[in-house]
Design an enzyme around this catalytic site. Structure first.
Site, PDB file in Angstrom:
ATOM      1  N   SER A  63      52.222 -53.187 -64.595  1.00 56.17           N
ATOM      2  CA  SER A  63      52.040 -54.727 -64.745  1.00 56.17           C
ATOM      3  C   SER A  63      51.651 -55.386 -63.513  1.00 56.17           C
ATOM      4  CB  SER A  63      53.105 -55.282 -65.473  1.00 56.17           C
ATOM      5  OG  SER A  63      52.868 -56.692 -65.427  1.00 56.17           O
ATOM      6  N   TYR A 107      62.306 -57.812 -65.668  1.00 65.81           N
ATOM      7  CA  TYR A 107      61.162 -57.178 -66.017  1.00 65.81           C
ATOM      8  C   TYR A 107      60.314 -56.726 -64.920  1.00 65.81           C
ATOM      9  CZ  TYR A 107      56.440 -56.441 -68.254  1.00 65.81           C
ATOM     10  OH  TYR A 107      55.420 -55.868 -68.597  1.00 65.81           O
TER      11      TYR A 107
END
Length: 260
Positions: free
Chosen positions: A140, A153
């Protein structure tokens, strides 16, 4: 039409929806035998039928929860040799660090990091023996630029990038490639868990990536030595700027970063 992935076994975790589902479709169109792995067997069965109807490609399914690392060895024994592994399974929960629960922390690391590493370890021996293969890790932009309310995250995705970069160097003398995929927000069900109130989705909706377009780029990179796929370009530009001038980017982007 020549199919670049003909006779290649492509295993995709988290394949029952979203980006994983679209990668499966496009890999099948390129002639791959696709191995779909995810928790929801009913979704996998429906996807298998759809892929067979649309592409005529061979497709197998394996029920697998990658957070259960003890089950991963059995899943790969069932799958057999894997030529291309797409570690796509993952999730996030957006909370302030103080409010995030230890249970959520444990769950995110078990899926996003430990499960990815365990799957990679199972796939690598065959790839190294045949001196050919590809590990594709869905990371990501959060692995390059952390923002408020994504501390856990972002930590998992930083870990994925660190692991991938080290692994790539370890495999430099082989023909086994390692690619990280670093997208910004994608229009998938990810945000049903990550952003239950919908505030973040509303603020970034116009910039969200089409999962089908991301999937095409992933499949086009299969069995190449592409290091990274970074999307969208402008967001990756901010991430690069952050690496050079972190304090400046944090100050300038503060109002945007807090839109979760």
């Amino acid at each position: 039409m020549q199919q670049k992935l003909k006779e290649q076994n492509v295993m995709i975790t988290g394949a029952s929806g979203g980006l994983g589902e679209r990668i499966a479709y496009h890999a099948a169109k390129e002639g791959a035998e696709v191995i779909l792995a995810a928790r929801r067997k009913d979704r996998l069965m429906a996807l298998k039928q759809n892929i067979a109807d649309e592409t005529g490609a061979k497709c197998r399914i394996i029920a697998l929860d990658v957070s259960r690392t003890d089950d991963i060895k059995a899943a790969f024994q069932e799958a057999g040799p894997v030529d291309i592994l797409v570690n796509n399974a993952g999730f996030g929960i957006f909370e302030n660090a103080l409010d995030a629960s230890l249970e959520d922390m444990k769950a995110m690391f078990e899926v996003n990091v430990f499960g990815l590493i365990a799957c990679t370890k199972m796939a690598l021996p065959h790839m190294i023996r045949q001196d050919k293969g590809h590990i594709i890790n869905i990371a990501s932009q959060a692995g390059k630029l952390a923002t408020p309310k994504s501390s856990l995250y972002a930590a998992t995705k930083h870990a994925v990038l660190g692991y991938s970069n080290s692994l790539r160097m370890e495999l430099a003398e082989t023909r086994v490639n390692v690619t990280t995929v670093n997208p910004g927000p994608i229009q998938t069900d990810f945000f049903k868990t990550a952003d239950k109130r919908g505030d973040y989705v509303k603020s970034v909706e116009r910039w969200m990536l089409d999962p089908d377009q991301v999937a095409k780029k992933v499949v086009s990179a299969m069995m190449t030595n592409k290091r990274e796929i970074n999307l969208p370009g402008w967001m990756n530009g901010v991430s690069k700027l952050y690496q050079l001038f972190p304090a400046l980017v944090e100050r300038a982007g503060r109002s945007a970063f807090y839109k979760k």
